[in-house]
Structure formats: C-alpha cells, structure tokens
Design a protein around this motif. Structure first.
Motif, PDB file in Angstrom:
ATOM      1  N   ASP A   1       0.822  -1.214   0.000  1.00 39.91           N
ATOM      2  CA  ASP A   1       0.000   0.000   0.000  1.00 39.91           C
ATOM      3  C   ASP A   1       0.853   1.259   0.000  1.00 39.91           C
ATOM      4  OD1 ASP A   1      -2.229  -1.630   0.133  1.00 39.91           O
ATOM      5  OD2 ASP A   1      -2.516  -1.368   2.296  1.00 39.91           O
ATOM      6  N   ASN A   2       2.070   1.136   0.518  1.00 44.23           N
ATOM      7  CA  ASN A   2       2.979   2.280   0.600  1.00 44.23           C
ATOM      8  C   ASN A   2       4.009   2.301  -0.530  1.00 44.23           C
ATOM      9  OD1 ASN A   2       2.785   3.999   3.357  1.00 44.23           O
ATOM     10  ND2 ASN A   2       2.021   1.918   3.689  1.00 44.23           N
ATOM     11  N   GLY A   3       3.726   1.588  -1.588  1.00 46.52           N
ATOM     12  CA  GLY A   3       4.549   1.688  -2.791  1.00 46.52           C
ATOM     13  C   GLY A   3       5.651   0.668  -2.937  1.00 46.52           C
ATOM     14  N   TYR A   4       5.687  -0.330  -2.084  1.00 44.16           N
ATOM     15  CA  TYR A   4       6.743  -1.341  -2.139  1.00 44.16           C
ATOM     16  C   TYR A   4       6.384  -2.501  -3.073  1.00 44.16           C
ATOM     17  CZ  TYR A   4       9.839   0.478   1.455  1.00 44.16           C
ATOM     18  OH  TYR A   4      10.750   1.245   2.137  1.00 44.16           O
ATOM     19  N   LYS A   5       7.397  -3.022  -3.737  1.00 38.51           N
ATOM     20  CA  LYS A   5       7.291  -4.305  -4.419  1.00 38.51           C
ATOM     21  C   LYS A   5       7.539  -5.372  -3.364  1.00 38.51           C
ATOM     22  CE  LYS A   5      10.396  -6.753  -7.466  1.00 38.51           C
ATOM     23  NZ  LYS A   5      11.347  -6.642  -8.582  1.00 38.51           N
ATOM     24  N   THR A   6       6.634  -6.333  -3.226  1.00 36.99           N
ATOM     25  CA  THR A   6       6.708  -7.302  -2.135  1.00 36.99           C
ATOM     26  C   THR A   6       6.926  -8.700  -2.690  1.00 36.99           C
ATOM     27  OG1 THR A   6       4.294  -7.492  -2.138  1.00 36.99           O
ATOM     28  CG2 THR A   6       5.259  -5.908  -0.625  1.00 36.99           C
ATOM     29  N   LEU A   7       7.844  -9.423  -2.096  1.00 41.18           N
ATOM     30  CA  LEU A   7       8.189 -10.743  -2.625  1.00 41.18           C
ATOM     31  C   LEU A   7       8.640 -11.663  -1.511  1.00 41.18           C
ATOM     32  CD1 LEU A   7      11.692 -10.834  -2.994  1.00 41.18           C
ATOM     33  CD2 LEU A   7      10.959  -8.841  -4.299  1.00 41.18           C
ATOM     34  N   MET A   8       8.422 -12.933  -1.706  1.00 40.25           N
ATOM     35  CA  MET A   8       8.876 -13.933  -0.734  1.00 40.25           C
ATOM     36  C   MET A   8       9.199 -15.231  -1.429  1.00 40.25           C
ATOM     37  SD  MET A   8       5.845 -15.972   1.261  1.00 40.25           S
ATOM     38  CE  MET A   8       7.060 -17.261   1.635  1.00 40.25           C
ATOM     39  N   ALA A   9      10.056 -16.012  -0.788  1.00 38.85           N
ATOM     40  CA  ALA A   9      10.293 -17.398  -1.182  1.00 38.85           C
ATOM     41  C   ALA A   9      10.590 -18.187   0.071  1.00 38.85           C
ATOM     42  CB  ALA A   9      11.452 -17.499  -2.177  1.00 38.85           C
ATOM     43  N   GLY A  10       9.998 -19.386   0.145  1.00 41.38           N
ATOM     44  CA  GLY A  10      10.247 -20.262   1.272  1.00 41.38           C
ATOM     45  C   GLY A  10       8.993 -20.725   1.955  1.00 41.38           C
ATOM     46  N   LYS A  11       9.109 -20.938   3.246  1.00 40.44           N
ATOM     47  CA  LYS A  11       8.046 -21.550   4.045  1.00 40.44           C
ATOM     48  C   LYS A  11       7.006 -20.510   4.458  1.00 40.44           C
ATOM     49  CE  LYS A  11       7.785 -23.884   8.566  1.00 40.44           C
ATOM     50  NZ  LYS A  11       8.594 -24.650   9.531  1.00 40.44           N
ATOM     51  N   TRP A  12       5.751 -20.782   4.148  1.00 40.13           N
ATOM     52  CA  TRP A  12       4.638 -19.913   4.503  1.00 40.13           C
ATOM     53  C   TRP A  12       4.006 -20.370   5.809  1.00 40.13           C
ATOM     54  CZ3 TRP A  12       2.869 -15.344   4.215  1.00 40.13           C
ATOM     55  CH2 TRP A  12       1.518 -15.029   4.316  1.00 40.13           C
ATOM     56  N   HIS A  13       3.396 -21.559   5.815  1.00 39.82           N
ATOM     57  CA  HIS A  13       2.865 -22.209   7.019  1.00 39.82           C
ATOM     58  C   HIS A  13       1.771 -21.390   7.701  1.00 39.82           C
ATOM     59  CE1 HIS A  13       4.035 -25.014  10.631  1.00 39.82           C
ATOM     60  NE2 HIS A  13       2.971 -25.446   9.972  1.00 39.82           N
ATOM     61  N   LEU A  14       1.042 -20.597   6.900  1.00 39.19           N
ATOM     62  CA  LEU A  14      -0.010 -19.753   7.471  1.00 39.19           C
ATOM     63  C   LEU A  14      -1.343 -19.932   6.749  1.00 39.19           C
ATOM     64  CD1 LEU A  14       2.020 -16.464   8.083  1.00 39.19           C
ATOM     65  CD2 LEU A  14       1.287 -18.144   9.788  1.00 39.19           C
ATOM     66  N   GLY A  15      -1.485 -21.046   6.038  1.00 44.14           N
ATOM     67  CA  GLY A  15      -2.745 -21.323   5.356  1.00 44.14           C
ATOM     68  C   GLY A  15      -2.522 -22.080   4.064  1.00 44.14           C
ATOM     69  N   TYR A  16      -3.490 -22.951   3.732  1.00 41.25           N
ATOM     70  CA  TYR A  16      -3.366 -23.825   2.570  1.00 41.25           C
ATOM     71  C   TYR A  16      -4.305 -23.448   1.427  1.00 41.25           C
ATOM     72  CZ  TYR A  16      -0.854 -26.858   5.826  1.00 41.25           C
ATOM     73  OH  TYR A  16       0.036 -27.352   6.744  1.00 41.25           O
ATOM     74  N   THR A  17      -5.285 -22.621   1.690  1.00 44.99           N
ATOM     75  CA  THR A  17      -6.316 -22.318   0.697  1.00 44.99           C
ATOM     76  C   THR A  17      -5.889 -21.148  -0.183  1.00 44.99           C
ATOM     77  OG1 THR A  17      -7.477 -20.726   2.108  1.00 44.99           O
ATOM     78  CG2 THR A  17      -8.075 -23.057   2.348  1.00 44.99           C
ATOM     79  N   PRO A  18      -6.550 -20.982  -1.348  1.00 42.42           N
ATOM     80  CA  PRO A  18      -6.232 -19.827  -2.200  1.00 42.42           C
ATOM     81  C   PRO A  18      -6.393 -18.493  -1.462  1.00 42.42           C
ATOM     82  CG  PRO A  18      -7.529 -21.417  -3.436  1.00 42.42           C
ATOM     83  CD  PRO A  18      -7.493 -21.905  -2.019  1.00 42.42           C
ATOM     84  N   GLU A  19      -7.377 -18.406  -0.572  1.00 38.58           N
ATOM     85  CA  GLU A  19      -7.630 -17.160   0.152  1.00 38.58           C
ATOM     86  C   GLU A  19      -6.546 -16.837   1.172  1.00 38.58           C
ATOM     87  OE1 GLU A  19     -11.030 -18.837  -1.708  1.00 38.58           O
ATOM     88  OE2 GLU A  19      -9.818 -19.678  -0.065  1.00 38.58           O
ATOM     89  N   THR A  20      -5.862 -17.874   1.658  1.00 37.64           N
ATOM     90  CA  THR A  20      -4.830 -17.664   2.682  1.00 37.64           C
ATOM     91  C   THR A  20      -3.417 -17.748   2.107  1.00 37.64           C
ATOM     92  OG1 THR A  20      -4.872 -20.018   3.287  1.00 37.64           O
ATOM     93  CG2 THR A  20      -6.331 -18.538   4.506  1.00 37.64           C
ATOM     94  N   ASN A  21      -3.305 -17.850   0.794  1.00 36.45           N
ATOM     95  CA  ASN A  21      -2.009 -17.930   0.126  1.00 36.45           C
ATOM     96  C   ASN A  21      -1.278 -16.591   0.212  1.00 36.45           C
ATOM     97  OD1 ASN A  21      -0.243 -17.836  -2.564  1.00 36.45           O
ATOM     98  ND2 ASN A  21      -0.676 -19.981  -2.094  1.00 36.45           N
ATOM     99  N   PRO A  22       0.048 -16.602   0.212  1.00 32.05           N
ATOM    100  CA  PRO A  22       0.793 -15.340   0.232  1.00 32.05           C
ATOM    101  C   PRO A  22       0.377 -14.377  -0.881  1.00 32.05           C
ATOM    102  CG  PRO A  22       2.307 -17.229   0.187  1.00 32.05           C
ATOM    103  CD  PRO A  22       0.933 -17.771   0.283  1.00 32.05           C
ATOM    104  N   ALA A  23      -0.055 -14.935  -2.013  1.00 32.11           N
ATOM    105  CA  ALA A  23      -0.480 -14.086  -3.132  1.00 32.11           C
ATOM    106  C   ALA A  23      -1.709 -13.263  -2.786  1.00 32.11           C
ATOM    107  CB  ALA A  23      -0.766 -14.950  -4.363  1.00 32.11           C
ATOM    108  N   LYS A  24      -2.493 -13.714  -1.796  1.00 32.18           N
ATOM    109  CA  LYS A  24      -3.692 -12.986  -1.374  1.00 32.18           C
ATOM    110  C   LYS A  24      -3.455 -12.178  -0.095  1.00 32.18           C
ATOM    111  CE  LYS A  24      -6.664 -14.418  -4.516  1.00 32.18           C
ATOM    112  NZ  LYS A  24      -7.340 -13.487  -5.441  1.00 32.18           N
TER     113      LYS A  24
END
Length: 544
Positions: free
Chosen positions: A132-155
């Motif tokens: 929201d503040n203008g950053y490009k956001t990216l990750m790689a690795g372990k998420w472990h915070l949800g398995y569904t499309p709605e809880t995916n890092p992409a969402k």
C-alpha cells in the motif's frame, strides 16, 4: 491539456524518486536455528556472511518468539499476538492425529476465534501494508499460514511468491521409492512442481534474487521475505557439503558446548559460562544418554548428525552471502534494512518418518530423514534450557540481528525484544503508514509490538522500559515475565512437570534454580498478570 500532462509527468518522476530513496527491507527467517548456532553468537560453525550483518548492526541477545513455527510467523506477518492472529495453536496440533506431536488432540479448539489454524482476516499483514505504501513485495520459502487460495501469500500482500505452504518437507525433490510428496508449493498462488535440481535453501535464495531483479535504479523499493527451511529437519545437504565438518564433532556434546560458552563469554554475549542442566536420560526423547555413556557406534552416528546440521547452516550462510553479493552488485545493499532471525529454538524432539534410509553412510543424503536429537539441541540452545516447543528459554529465545540502512554501527543488545516488534520497526524505517481501516480495532487486530528504532539510535535505554509484562502460551506450555522474573511451566512430555516455576532472569536465565517457594508473593503477582493476558488474547489452554 499540455500543462496537465506536464504536471502528471512531473508528479510521476517525483514519486519514482521518493520510492527509490525509501529503504529496501530484507527479512531472513531461519527455521529451528538454535541460539548459539551462528559464529557471531558463539558457534564453531562458520557463518561469515550472516556475521557480517552482525558486525555492522545489532545482535539481540534477549530476542523472543513463540516456541514453534507458524505462531511465530503469524506474529511476524501481523504484528500481533498469535492467539489473535489465528495461530493460538498450530493447526497440526488441533487435529485428531496430534499425538504424533506429543500432544493430546484438541480438535474442539479448531475454528474458535484466534484458533482458525491460518493467518486470519482480522490480521493486517506486513507485505500488504508495505505494498500500500509503494513497495514491491516478494517472498520465497516456508509460509505455514494457510493452505487455501484465500490464505495464500499471493492474497496476503505479496506481489511475487514461491511458497511451501506446509510446515516441513524434504530439502530435495527426490524422495525414496514408495513415498509420495504430500506437501504443496505455489508460485504466485498457483500450484507448481519442484524442479529436478531442487535443494530448498539454494532454490529459495535464487528465487528471491530473481524476483528482486537486476535494476540498479528501481522504480520501487522492495520488501523481500526470505523464509528458509534450514536448518529444520530432515538433515540433508548437497553432496559438496556432506563432509565439510567431518570429524568436527567427535569430541561430543559437552566439549562443543563448553567451547561455545567460552566464545560467547569472550564476545560479551553472556556474563559467565554457567549453563542449563541437561535433561535426564529417562525424560530425554528416545531416552538418549549423555556422551560418556554412549557406545562407540552411537557416538559415531551422533557426531555425523551434527556434521550434517552444521553443513546445513554453512549452506544457509553461503546463500545469504549470494543475496548480499547481488544487492551490492545492483547498488542496493547500503539502502537496505536487514533483519535476520530464527523462528524459535532448535528442535530437540524426534519426528521420524518410515521408509527412509538413515544408515550411517546415507545420513545427509536425499533419501535420509534424521534430526539432531536432544543432546545436540542442548548444545544449540546453550546456555539455555530445553528447546523448540517448550516455554523454556531454549524454546523461546532465538538469535536475531538487525542492520539499519546506511549504517555500520555494531552493537550487542541485552534489551528485551520480541518478534511482534518487527512490524512497527519496519513501518518506522520505511516511513510507511496504515490505512484508516487498519487503525480501526473493530475491524483489525492492532499492532502490539514496539519499534526498535529509537533504541537502536541511542535515544532510549531499552525498548520496553523497566516495568513491562510479557506473556505467551502455546499448547499448554506458558510463561509470564517482567524484566527480572519469569514464571513458567513446560508440560510437554513432562519435561519440567506441571507446576509453575519461578526464575530470576537477571541471575539465572539458564533456569536452573526454582525460586517459587522462596517468593510466593511474586508467583501470585505474575499469575494474576498471566490470567489478564489469557483473557485479553483469548487463550484456550491445552493444560485444562
């Protein structure tokens, strides 16, 4: 019309320049790395690249997390207590098969507020706020915070993500014959198959570098979340790492621990070489005995397991070095906030899986599946007691390093801090603001950590002051503390018994002497504070 076009172009140029001037953010999260497993924290393991961040930044010796993976990750991403963020307990422990985690199943908790088993929708997320503040956001690795499309890092705020959704997996793509991979990987929200040459730490690091790109004058600052799965079990390394530490651990647990303690004392990380008591053979996982009571064959296997563990950490450090080199090559290193930390203490329990070849000559290879076990974990946790999954200091204390942008000031801090502080710290460094909705407590959990910046810049003497109260609970293990005293219980596997114990943290952070009978008034006071905490965050107590 021409004026409007010119104004628009000028506005975009100014905006681009402001974005470019904002600092980048890199958070590197190690998985189950013990308190003393880095060279800059006393280890014999060579970690020059991570140590370079420590030598240009601040080492926190009193940094705390929840005692296991997903609760810590929920606090990191949300800036609030894991009982409010949806991981009041790990989702795995609220299923009928929780016994494999040495816990009594509590399926009745799953789905209750704060126990959704995923990062819930009341939680704002750090990547979304930075986006929201203008950053490009990216990750790689372990998420472990949800398995569904709605809880995916992409969402949940990441523009680019390559994520292991589960809590653990083999570090290689190759599995033994007859074993099916049940874990899920996604890239930008879509399920993907691992490449044939996959090795977790190598691949995740390279993916982050790919997402960052090669632009020396980027139009946006970036936030990179490098969520490595090392040195989490299983013990596995690429072939060229298998024998790097051959013979280094033949001296056994006590000798290595003593060397670490002496180095920690020299580095001024601790005040004495006093260390925690070891767990008795009767209570130790698999009833593993102390070094002098092992057979020659047992010693050989135990030493080999630690060789592989050390090699995993060495590989992790090499990959951090690749990331640092890339950022220097694209002229982004100096203008980057680095935060390196572990998600909890080292793993001391056994989590074996059938179908793997754990013979001596196969240890560390693609088709093995081993852990370092409790005795080497007592070394990794030095000088503290116990390990991951307990409320003891060895479970909830982790190494943490922060390097501020355009700063090379080295410091060792004994000030109490915790993982919830990362969110407000990043907001202050990046001068990012929260949308009005995020500031509405009826809609979103509010940030409960404190920024480190005033402290790191020498404007305050500590982060939390002299009179703070801090508490946590996970799977029935719990503690409440102030600056001096810690009241705690560890019921898991009866390692510490069901009773609350009181420790003087200023003189006994190793938790060797229970003072609860000597100071009943302090016990009562801290118990009252703990009750307030459980009511405030909605704890469903596993011990009840």
């Amino acid at each position: 019309m021409k004026f409007n076009k010119l104004a628009l172009i000028t506005s975009l140029l100014v905006s681009t320049q402001l974005f470019a001037q904002k600092p980048n953010v890199v958070i590197i999260l190690a998985d189950d790395l013990g308190y003393s497993d880095l060279g800059s924290f006393g280890s014999e393991i060579k970690t020059p690249n991570i140590d370079s961040l420590a030598h240009q930044g601040t080492r926190f010796t009193n940094y705390h997390t929840p005692s296991t993976c997903s609760p810590t990750r929920s606090e990191l991403m949300s800036g609030t207590d894991h009982h409010q963020a949806g991981l009041g307990a790990m989702a795995e422990t609220m299923r009928e098969d929780a016994a494999k985690f040495d816990l009594t199943p509590r399926p009745q908790f799953l789905g209750k507020p704060g126990y959704e088993g995923y990062l819930n929708t009341r939680s704002m997320t750090l990547p979304q706020v930075l986006k929201d503040n203008g950053y490009k956001t990216l990750m790689a690795g372990k998420w472990h915070l949800g398995y569904t499309p709605e809880t995916n890092p992409a969402k949940r705020g990441f523009d680019f993500s390559y994520a292991l959704l589960n809590g653990a997996d083999s570090h290689f793509k190759t599995l033994p014959n007859g074993i099916e991979r049940k874990t899920i990987y996604t890239e930008n929200g879509q399920k993907v198959e691992l490449p044939d040459n996959f090795y977790s730490t190598d691949f995740f690091t390279q993916k982050v570098i790919e997402y960052i790109g090669n632009d020396k004058k980027p139009s946006q600052p970036f936030f990179a979340y490098v969520a490595l799965t090392a040195p989490h079990w299983p013990l596995q390394v690429p072939t060229n790492y298998l024998n790097i530490y051959k013979g280094h651990y033949d001296q056994g647990y006590d000798a290595i621990k003593q060397k670490r303690l002496e180095k920690m004392l020299k580095l001024k990380l601790i005040n004495s070489t006093k260390t925690a008591n070891v767990v008795s053979k009767e209570l130790a996982p698999m009833n593993l005995d102390t070094w002098n009571n092992l057979t020659a064959e047992q010693k050989k296997i135990e030493a080999r397991k630690m060789e592989i563990y050390a090699a995993q950490i060495k590989n992790m450090d090499d990959n951090v070095g690749k990331l640092i080199k890339h950022l220097k090559n694209i002229k982004q290193y100096d203008n980057t906030l680095f935060i390196f930390m572990s998600d909890n203490g080292a793993e001391g329990f056994y989590r074996p899986l059938p179908g793997y070849d754990n013979s001596y000559n196969n240890l560390g290879k693609t088709k093995s599946y081993e852990l370092i076990g409790p005795r080497w974990t007592e070394v990794s946790s030095a000088p503290f007691s116990l390990w991951k999954g307990t409320a003891a200091e060895g479970g909830v204390s982790a190494p943490a390093i922060v390097k501020l942008p355009n700063s090379t000031t080295a410091k060792i801090s004994n000030s109490f801090v915790n993982v919830k502080d990362v969110f407000p710290t990043v907001l202050e460094v990046t001068q990012s603001s929260l949308k009005p909705d995020y500031q509405d407590p009826s809609k979103f959990n509010q940030l409960s950590g404190k920024s480190w910046i005033s402290y790191l810049k020498g404007k305050t003497n500590s982060v939390y002051g002299e009179n703070f109260i801090y508490a946590d609970e996970l799977h029935g293990d719990a503690y409440v503390r102030n600056k001096k005293w810690k009241l705690t219980r560890t019921i898991t596997k009866n390692l510490s018994g069901p009773d609350w114990k009181l420790y003087d943290l200023e003189n006994d952070r190793t938790e060797t002497t229970d003072l609860s009978k000597k100071h009943p008034e302090i016990v009562k006071q801290l118990q009252q504070e703990y009750v307030k905490y459980t009511q405030r965050v909605g704890v469903q107590d596993f011990a009840e």
